[in-house]
Write an enzyme that holds these catalytic residues in place. Structure first.
Site, PDB file in Angstrom:
ATOM      1  N   ASP A   1      43.183  33.880  28.995  1.00  0.00           N
ATOM      2  CA  ASP A   1      43.566  35.250  29.341  1.00  0.00           C
ATOM      3  C   ASP A   1      45.000  35.533  28.933  1.00  0.00           C
ATOM      4  OD1 ASP A   1      41.071  35.442  30.365  1.00  0.00           O
ATOM      5  OD2 ASP A   1      41.644  35.838  32.437  1.00  0.00           O
TER       6      ASP A   1
ATOM      7  N   THR B   1      39.652  42.035  33.709  1.00  0.00           N
ATOM      8  CA  THR B   1      38.187  42.069  33.837  1.00  0.00           C
ATOM      9  C   THR B   1      37.758  42.458  35.249  1.00  0.00           C
ATOM     10  OG1 THR B   1      38.266  39.675  34.198  1.00  0.00           O
ATOM     11  CG2 THR B   1      37.730  40.419  31.994  1.00  0.00           C
ATOM     12  N   THR B   2      38.512  42.005  36.256  1.00  0.00           N
ATOM     13  CA  THR B   2      38.202  42.416  37.634  1.00  0.00           C
ATOM     14  C   THR B   2      38.581  43.881  37.840  1.00  0.00           C
ATOM     15  OG1 THR B   2      38.694  40.158  38.340  1.00  0.00           O
ATOM     16  CG2 THR B   2      38.506  41.818  40.066  1.00  0.00           C
TER      17      THR B   2
ATOM     18  N   ASP C   1      38.299  34.663  37.803  1.00  0.00           N
ATOM     19  CA  ASP C   1      38.259  35.504  36.612  1.00  0.00           C
ATOM     20  C   ASP C   1      37.023  36.401  36.692  1.00  0.00           C
ATOM     21  OD1 ASP C   1      38.978  36.321  33.897  1.00  0.00           O
ATOM     22  OD2 ASP C   1      37.192  35.228  33.284  1.00  0.00           O
TER      23      ASP C   1
END
Length: 570
Positions: free
Chosen positions: A405, A104-105, A71
């Site tokens: 998530d 998020t990445t 994550d």
């Protein structure tokens, strides 16, 4: 004799010193390039975690705690980044995580690629504000296109179709996680959990996640109501009933039900020793009155945030009641919310019709090595609990982050009922639109927007690289598909075969808000870093301040000693 120039000796301008000696001041193009390089170095640390075939990172700190995760936000938080410009990437990954929950990445990789594309222009002395203006214009064109022309709305679908779409969105989110092997099982659980919430507020706190080490992932289950781990219990607990299958009434307290010793420094003066027995009996009488009022309220289950002692436990057991003390506050509030009960700070004047909660059934169940209290069939159930099982603690922690998530994605899809195809399809289509848009412009701006369009291709390229495919070949196929007049706009990377596939018809979907937020956050971060042309750091002054504080203390000590000495002599 040489004449003196105004403001200087012999025509020389005096040197103006603004900063302390030893101050490190970096400015201009080298500083900008240095900031970009720092950000790209951070991006390189997380780019391999992107996508369904992304790798995991193992991070451990000086305390010895270990975290295994892919994550982006978790990894960025755990990395102890000290470079001031690179810290911005940590901030945007946190904001993406709190706002949307997923991507998020993506947002970090995208910001790094935008800076990478801007670097050649910076080195050629293009003014950063020209780049910033072009990037902002490109971001607006891209987000408007995604929102208005490329997304598919869900508002006109039936309830069953909408649930199916949410299930597909959850599966896409879980596809890149550690629990991807059971994505169908967990996606269904996530959608069911979100469906049980109040659809107006969709309060995330109303979904409890409990972790139990042991067993397999498939042994995880969803409780339609509230579940929490059995609290500390006293003697007599074994004799209490462990289930009420035909409905039960619940009394929620913030009261201590045990014999308490007197407060510190309490003092009672007695003239007659026989009065001592009366005081002891009065203490017992007070606790028995409290317990009797709890029983008379008609409750089957008594829960308290504070301790319920052995006397009370045995008292309730003798009367066929269940009790639990020291219940965590978040679990207590969810029980209150689900059953309609009100937490009481006193047992006096209890009105059963107003203060007692109700549920269809209560049971205490063994889960692994722990026992859980389960309240199901709650009349006002706007809450759910997910009990996660797994072999190792780190594995369960990562499963929890993955579920978080997916829950965030489903919540956002319910609130903003529009989706786009994933797998790099939306990035390729937006890249094509921006290239076409750049050709309508004149001057340098055309080059900058073209660079923005090229940066967007990093997502499908990285998906291919992480899966071990030839990214150049796949990107060429994608460009050819997206260049078609119609029918090719939904094509993205096929992770299973290494080719291209229509990701929309393959149900690889994600909410519009994920892409929109990622684009906006990445663009803002890139623009902010491009706007910084000077960094001032003054370690010398920091050091001197620390030394000054030490010297002040040193001087004070002998003076204080002398003062005391004079005082003593007098």
């Amino acid at each position: 004799m040489a004449s003196l120039a105004p403001g200087g000796y012999m025509g020389l301008q005096p040197q103006i010193i603004l900063l302390r000696e030893g101050t490190d001041s970096s400015q201009g193009i080298p500083q900008l390039v240095s900031n970009i390089n720092a950000c790209v170095a951070v991006v390189d640390a997380v780019r391999t975690t992107l996508g369904p075939r992304g790798m995991d990172k193992l991070v451990y700190d000086e305390r010895g705690s270990t975290t295994i995760s892919n994550d982006g936000a978790t990894i960025m938080k755990l990395l102890d980044i000290v470079h001031p410009a690179a810290k911005l990437l940590v901030d945007i990954s946190k904001s993406q995580d709190s706002e949307v929950g997923d991507g998020t990445t993506t947002v970090v990789v995208l910001a790094g690629e935008l800076l990478k594309e801007a670097k050649p222009f910076v080195e050629e002395a293009v003014h950063p504000q020209s780049l910033v203006a072009a990037y902002r214009k490109a971001c607006k064109v891209a987000t408007d296109f995604i929102q208005k022309d490329f997304s598919v709305t869900l508002k006109d679908l039936s309830e069953k179709e909408k649930q199916d779409v949410l299930h597909k969105c959850a599966m896409t989110s879980l596809n890149s996680k550690l629990i991807a092997g059971e994505k169908d099982f967990f996606a269904r659980m996530v959608v069911d959990a979100v469906a049980k919430l109040d659809q107006e507020t969709l309060d995330l706190k109303m979904i409890g996640v409990k972790k139990v080490v042991g067993g397999t992932l498939r042994e995880s289950f969803l409780v339609d109501g509230v579940a929490f781990k059995k609290t500390f219990s006293y003697a007599g607990f074994e004799q209490q009933p462990k289930s009420f299958p035909d409905g039960c009434k619940i009394l929620l307290l913030n009261v201590e039900l045990e014999l308490k010793s007197e407060k510190e420094n309490a003092e009672i003066r007695l003239k007659d020793p026989s009065q001592y027995q009366e005081i002891v009996e009065a203490e017992w009488q007070i606790i028995y009155e409290k317990l009797d009022k709890c029983v008379k309220s008609g409750a089957n289950v008594v829960l308290s945030r504070l301790a319920i002692g052995d006397l009370a436990t045995q008292y309730f057991a003798d009367r066929g009641m269940f009790c639990a003390g020291r219940v965590p506050e978040d679990d207590m509030s969810r029980v209150s919310f689900a059953t309609g009960g009100m937490v009481q700070s006193t047992v006096n004047n209890l009105n059963p019709d107003k203060v007692l909660g109700q549920c269809a059934s209560f049971e205490e169940r063994q889960v692994g090595n722990d026992r859980f209290n389960l309240f199901t069939g709650c009349p006002r159930a706007k809450t759910a609990t997910i009990v996660l099982r797994g072999g190792a603690e780190q594995f369960i922690e990562e499963a929890h982050r993955s579920m978080h998530d997916a829950i965030m994605i489903v919540r956002r899809a319910v609130k903003n009922a529009a989706i786009v195809p994933g797998g790099g399809a939306v990035d390729m289509e937006v890249s094509k639109v921006l290239r076409n848009f750049s050709r309508t412009l004149m001057g340098k701006e055309q080059l900058f927007i073209n660079a923005f369009a090229k940066a967007l291709e990093v997502i499908p390229r990285q998906l291919c690289d992480n899966a071990g495919f030839d990214s150049t070949e796949v990107l060429n196929k994608l460009r050819q598909k997206h260049a078609l007049a119609e029918g090719g706009q939904h094509f993205g990377v096929d992770i299973d075969t290494g080719g291209v596939i229509d990701t929309y018809s393959s149900f690889v979907w994600e909410p519009v808000i994920v892409k929109r937020n990622a684009l906006q956050a990445a663009t803002e971060a890139a623009c902010l870093i491009l706007s910084v042309d000077e960094t001032v750091r003054n370690p010398a002054s920091e050091q001197e301040q620390g030394m000054g504080r030490g010297r002040g203390m040193g001087r004070g000590m002998p003076m204080g000693g002398m003062g005391r000495g004079r005082g003593m002599r007098r």
